[in-house]
Design an enzyme around this catalytic site. Structure first.
Site, PDB file in Angstrom:
ATOM      1  N   SER A 146     -21.503 -48.949   9.204  1.00  0.00           N
ATOM      2  CA  SER A 146     -21.071 -49.527  10.481  1.00  0.00           C
ATOM      3  C   SER A 146     -22.028 -50.633  10.892  1.00  0.00           C
ATOM      4  O   SER A 146     -23.229 -50.579  10.570  1.00  0.00           O
ATOM      5  CB  SER A 146     -21.065 -48.438  11.566  1.00  0.00           C
ATOM      6  OG  SER A 146     -20.899 -49.014  12.855  1.00  0.00           O
ATOM      7  N   TYR A 159     -24.628 -41.792  15.884  1.00  0.00           N
ATOM      8  CA  TYR A 159     -23.754 -42.371  14.855  1.00  0.00           C
ATOM      9  C   TYR A 159     -24.460 -43.511  14.115  1.00  0.00           C
ATOM     10  O   TYR A 159     -24.490 -43.560  12.887  1.00  0.00           O
ATOM     11  CB  TYR A 159     -22.465 -42.867  15.517  1.00  0.00           C
ATOM     12  CG  TYR A 159     -21.458 -43.458  14.574  1.00  0.00           C
ATOM     13  CD1 TYR A 159     -20.600 -42.640  13.836  1.00  0.00           C
ATOM     14  CD2 TYR A 159     -21.340 -44.838  14.422  1.00  0.00           C
ATOM     15  CE1 TYR A 159     -19.659 -43.190  12.967  1.00  0.00           C
ATOM     16  CE2 TYR A 159     -20.399 -45.392  13.556  1.00  0.00           C
ATOM     17  CZ  TYR A 159     -19.567 -44.562  12.836  1.00  0.00           C
ATOM     18  OH  TYR A 159     -18.645 -45.111  11.976  1.00  0.00           O
TER      19      TYR A 159
END
Length: 254
Positions: A146, A159
């Site tokens: 990401s 995350y």
């Protein structure tokens, strides 16, 4: 001599980025085995789409949080491949499955953190470990990360941190698997309009506008921006790319 069709396994391949990548991989001439966590109908629909492209496809249920289920999964996939190809081997493993967590550091619970670690790191680590003996020389591992492993947005501490761990793991995989001629790379999407995280980027106008404003190309991403990048790494043209992080974010937060 007939060229052997290559095979890719992609987790979370029934929807969103995973589905787009699975279709793009099939367009490159590979057969696809995809996993889904709960929606079998969605997965079967993706299988049929791949088959309509003239490629073979199969879907299996897998919760990447449940490491204890991996041995049975690998055996099931191996049995299927041996029956249909005469070999238990694959060429590419794409670790794509995942869920979002949006919570400030002050509010994150131990259970939430454990879930993200189990799905995004522990699951990736051990599924890769279990599949390693069956990845052909010249094949590869692609881990989906990401943009949040590079830049920080409030609420994504867990995350983003775990994805950063996956990126480091990928470099170790590239180093350790080099003697077997197996490559390992990361594809790191920016914010994409899917149902990920409850459709936050797609459906929340404020979030979408923020992303567009922070992106050099002036919009949020869509699945079609990412799948082809993953598929490219499953081709001979990408044979010399190894241990790299490829961010596909349209130039977000440059």
């Amino acid at each position: 001599m007939e060229t052997r069709t290559k095979i890719a396994v992609i987790t979370g391949g029934s929807r969103g980025l995973g589905k787009n990548a699975a279709l793009k991989i099939a367009e490159k001439g590979l057969d696809v085995i995809l996993t889904y966590r709960s929606n079998r109908e969605e997965a079967e629909a993706t299988v049929h789409e791949i088959q309509s492209l003239g490629r073979k496809a199969t879907a299996y249920q897998l919760d990447t949080k449940e490491v204890r289920s991996f041995d049975a999964f690998v055996k099931t996939v191996g049995d299927h491949l041996e029956e249909n190809t005469g070999s238990r081997n694959i060429d590419y493993l794409i670790n794509n499955a995942g869920t979002a967590l949006y919570a400030p550091v002050a509010d994150v619970t131990e259970e939430q953190l454990d879930d993200v670690v189990d799905i995004h790191f522990k699951g990736v680590f051990f599924l890769t470990q279990k599949m390693l003996p069956f990845i052909n020389e010249g094949g590869g591992i692609i881990n989906v990360s990401s943009g949040l492993a590079r830049f920080a947005l409030p609420g994504s501490s867990v995350y983003g941190s775990i994805k950063a761990g996956v990126e480091m793991l990928t470099r170790y995989l590239a180093k350790e698997l080099g003697p077997k001629k197996i490559k390992a790379n990361v594809v790191a999407p920016g914010a994409i309009e899917t149902d990920f995280g409850g459709g936050r980027t797609r459906d929340d106008e404020q979030v979408n506008a923020m992303v567009a404003g922070a992106t050099a190309l002036g919009r949020a991403g869509v699945p079609d921006d990412i799948g082809g990048v993953v598929a490219f790494l499953c081709t001979e043209e990408a044979r010399w790319i190894n241990g790299q992080r490829i961010e596909a974010s349209g130039g977000m937060f440059l």
